[in-house]
Scaffold this active site. Structure first.
Site, PDB file in Angstrom:
ATOM      1  N   GLN A 261      -8.931  -7.568 -11.074  1.00 27.82           N
ATOM      2  CA  GLN A 261      -9.579  -6.321 -10.636  1.00 27.82           C
ATOM      3  C   GLN A 261      -9.100  -5.144 -11.485  1.00 27.82           C
ATOM      4  O   GLN A 261      -9.898  -4.317 -11.948  1.00 27.82           O
ATOM      5  CB  GLN A 261      -9.250  -6.080  -9.156  1.00 27.82           C
ATOM      6  CG  GLN A 261      -9.600  -4.691  -8.663  1.00 27.82           C
ATOM      7  CD  GLN A 261      -9.409  -4.542  -7.165  1.00 27.82           C
ATOM      8  OE1 GLN A 261     -10.229  -5.017  -6.384  1.00 27.82           O
ATOM      9  NE2 GLN A 261      -8.340  -3.883  -6.741  1.00 27.82           N
TER      10      GLN A 261
ATOM     11  N   GLN B 146     -18.458  -6.196  -1.571  1.00 24.19           N
ATOM     12  CA  GLN B 146     -17.588  -7.008  -2.420  1.00 24.19           C
ATOM     13  C   GLN B 146     -17.161  -8.307  -1.731  1.00 24.19           C
ATOM     14  O   GLN B 146     -16.364  -9.066  -2.272  1.00 24.19           O
ATOM     15  CB  GLN B 146     -16.379  -6.210  -2.886  1.00 24.19           C
ATOM     16  CG  GLN B 146     -15.320  -5.915  -1.821  1.00 24.19           C
ATOM     17  CD  GLN B 146     -14.206  -5.033  -2.354  1.00 24.19           C
ATOM     18  OE1 GLN B 146     -14.392  -3.850  -2.597  1.00 24.19           O
ATOM     19  NE2 GLN B 146     -13.032  -5.616  -2.551  1.00 24.19           N
TER      20      GLN B 146
ATOM     21  N   HIS C  79       0.840  -1.214   0.000  1.00 23.05           N
ATOM     22  CA  HIS C  79       0.000   0.000   0.000  1.00 23.05           C
ATOM     23  C   HIS C  79       0.869   1.256   0.000  1.00 23.05           C
ATOM     24  O   HIS C  79       0.553   2.240  -0.660  1.00 23.05           O
ATOM     25  CB  HIS C  79      -0.898   0.039   1.246  1.00 23.05           C
ATOM     26  CG  HIS C  79      -1.953  -1.020   1.275  1.00 23.05           C
ATOM     27  ND1 HIS C  79      -1.891  -2.114   2.098  1.00 23.05           N
ATOM     28  CD2 HIS C  79      -3.108  -1.144   0.578  1.00 23.05           C
ATOM     29  CE1 HIS C  79      -2.958  -2.863   1.921  1.00 23.05           C
ATOM     30  NE2 HIS C  79      -3.721  -2.305   0.999  1.00 23.05           N
TER      31      HIS C  79
ATOM     32  N   VAL D 217       4.230  -6.066  -4.507  1.00 27.12           N
ATOM     33  CA  VAL D 217       5.354  -6.038  -3.555  1.00 27.12           C
ATOM     34  C   VAL D 217       5.355  -7.380  -2.826  1.00 27.12           C
ATOM     35  O   VAL D 217       4.303  -7.870  -2.419  1.00 27.12           O
ATOM     36  CB  VAL D 217       5.212  -4.863  -2.567  1.00 27.12           C
ATOM     37  CG1 VAL D 217       6.342  -4.855  -1.554  1.00 27.12           C
ATOM     38  CG2 VAL D 217       5.185  -3.540  -3.332  1.00 27.12           C
TER      39      VAL D 217
ATOM     40  N   ARG E  38      -4.326 -10.110   4.095  1.00 26.79           N
ATOM     41  CA  ARG E  38      -4.796 -11.414   4.589  1.00 26.79           C
ATOM     42  C   ARG E  38      -3.655 -12.254   5.175  1.00 26.79           C
ATOM     43  O   ARG E  38      -3.905 -13.202   5.910  1.00 26.79           O
ATOM     44  CB  ARG E  38      -5.474 -12.191   3.453  1.00 26.79           C
ATOM     45  CG  ARG E  38      -6.786 -11.567   3.008  1.00 26.79           C
ATOM     46  CD  ARG E  38      -7.568 -12.514   2.119  1.00 26.79           C
ATOM     47  NE  ARG E  38      -8.958 -12.094   2.063  1.00 26.79           N
ATOM     48  CZ  ARG E  38      -9.464 -11.241   1.194  1.00 26.79           C
ATOM     49  NH1 ARG E  38      -8.671 -10.717   0.272  1.00 26.79           N
ATOM     50  NH2 ARG E  38     -10.733 -10.914   1.222  1.00 26.79           N
TER      51      ARG E  38
HETATM   52  O1  PAF Z   1      -8.182  -3.780  -3.888  1.00 30.34           O
HETATM   53  C1  PAF Z   1      -8.849  -3.351  -2.918  1.00 30.34           C
HETATM   54  O2  PAF Z   1      -8.324  -3.118  -1.819  1.00 30.34           O
HETATM   55  C2  PAF Z   1     -10.349  -3.136  -3.085  1.00 30.34           C
HETATM   56  O3  PAF Z   1     -10.898  -4.077  -3.937  1.00 30.34           O
HETATM   57  C3  PAF Z   1     -10.703  -1.721  -3.558  1.00 30.34           C
HETATM   58  C4  PAF Z   1     -10.133  -1.416  -4.931  1.00 30.34           C
HETATM   59  C5  PAF Z   1     -10.170  -0.701  -2.546  1.00 30.34           C
HETATM   60  C6  PAF Z   1     -12.221  -1.571  -3.627  1.00 30.34           C
HETATM   61  O4  PAF Z   1     -12.820  -1.796  -2.400  1.00 30.34           O
END
Ligand code: PAF
Length: 277
Positions: A153, A61, A34, A176, A187
């Site tokens: 995604q 989601q 991140h 990374v 996770r």
């Molecule tokens: O990749 C993620 O962390 C999530 O799928 C996102 C893009 C923040 C959407 O909730």
């Protein structure tokens, strides 16, 4: 750094910030992956632009309530990490402020989302597309940064932006990894020490298999290596076209070997590019 906990608070803050606005959408529980997205966002925004990080564990989601409940939410340390990474605005809405109880509009992608994670996680990508579009609209961002680890995604979000003429540039950053090759993921903290020690086998299996000649050999080799551990349960292991994400049987075009593997309740994903032969 400013923190907004609702769409209306965010709108107030955004009235005064300079552009370009670059968004890093996240579900929090930060790891160095991140932080690398935030550094890239700063490069794109420049010293005078505005870097916005959203932290929102998006309930729509998640296909399993247990996964949603177990998702880590270390909000205080996440906000401190944003401060350290030079974030300008942190957006931390709760589910109640993001979704009306009677909401009835969802964004659905109907092609790239059918296989891989979409096949075993019904509704997952509808949830991702819907929240990402909302975050784009709420922040009015010019660009958004996503990790390549979630390559399906990323492909789906690029498709949504293309098909709906969303005026946001999508920028991706490489996965990374831990020193032992395991892809960093929020996770990973939920793995037992034994599972954590075993988990780099996913990366090793993909790396070894990707150098083989035929699609059949590649899939067989990766499966054998992953299933050699009694701790793993394969959710899917697929070789797909790098662009269409449809399964391939001959390596005539660039492809991706992708896996989702359960360690107990924890589902890890990884992938590797496979060159055309
Ligand atoms: O990749 C993620 O962390 C999530 O799928 C996102 C893009 C923040 C959407 O909730």
């Amino acid at each position: 750094m400013k923190v907004a906990d609702s769409g209306s608070a965010l709108r107030e803050i955004l009235k005064t910030v300079p552009g370009p606005r670059v968004l890093v959408p996240t579900m929090g529980a930060f790891h160095p992956g991140h932080i690398s997205l935030m550094h890239r966002a700063r490069e794109i925004a420049g010293p005078n632009g505005t870097m916005i990080v959203s932290i929102f564990v998006n309930p729509i989601q998640f296909d399993r309530a247990s996964d949603l409940a177990a998702y880590p939410r270390p909000m205080e340390s996440d906000i401190a990490e944003c401060e350290g990474a030079g974030v300008d605005v942190v957006f931390t809405p709760d589910a109640g402020s993001m979704y009306f109880p009677d909401r009835s509009v969802t964004v659905t992608e109907t092609l790239l989302s059918r296989g891989l994670c979409g096949a075993t996680r019904p509704g997952h990508f509808d949830g991702v597309c819907t929240v990402v579009l909302k975050l784009f609209l709420l922040t009015g961002c010019d660009a958004a940064i996503f990790g390549e680890k979630d390559f399906q995604q990323l492909a789906i979000i690029r498709r949504m932006v293309r098909d709906l003429d969303v005026p946001v540039e999508i920028i991706s950053c490489p996965t990374v990894r831990e020193p032992d090759g395991l892809a960093m993921s929020s996770r990973n903290t939920r793995l037992t020490p034994e599972q954590r020690e075993d988990a780099p086998r996913i990366r090793k299996a993909l790396l070894e298999a990707a150098s083989l000649e035929t699609a059949d050999e590649i899939l067989r080799s990766a499966r054998t290596l992953i299933e050699a551990s009694p701790l793993t349960r394969i959710d899917y292991l697929s070789l797909v076209d790098a662009e269409t994400l449809q399964p391939v049987i001959a390596l005539e075009r660039p492809a991706v070997l992708a896996a989702a593997v359960f360690y107990g309740e924890v589902r890890l994903i990884d992938h590797i590019a496979v060159k055309a032969r």
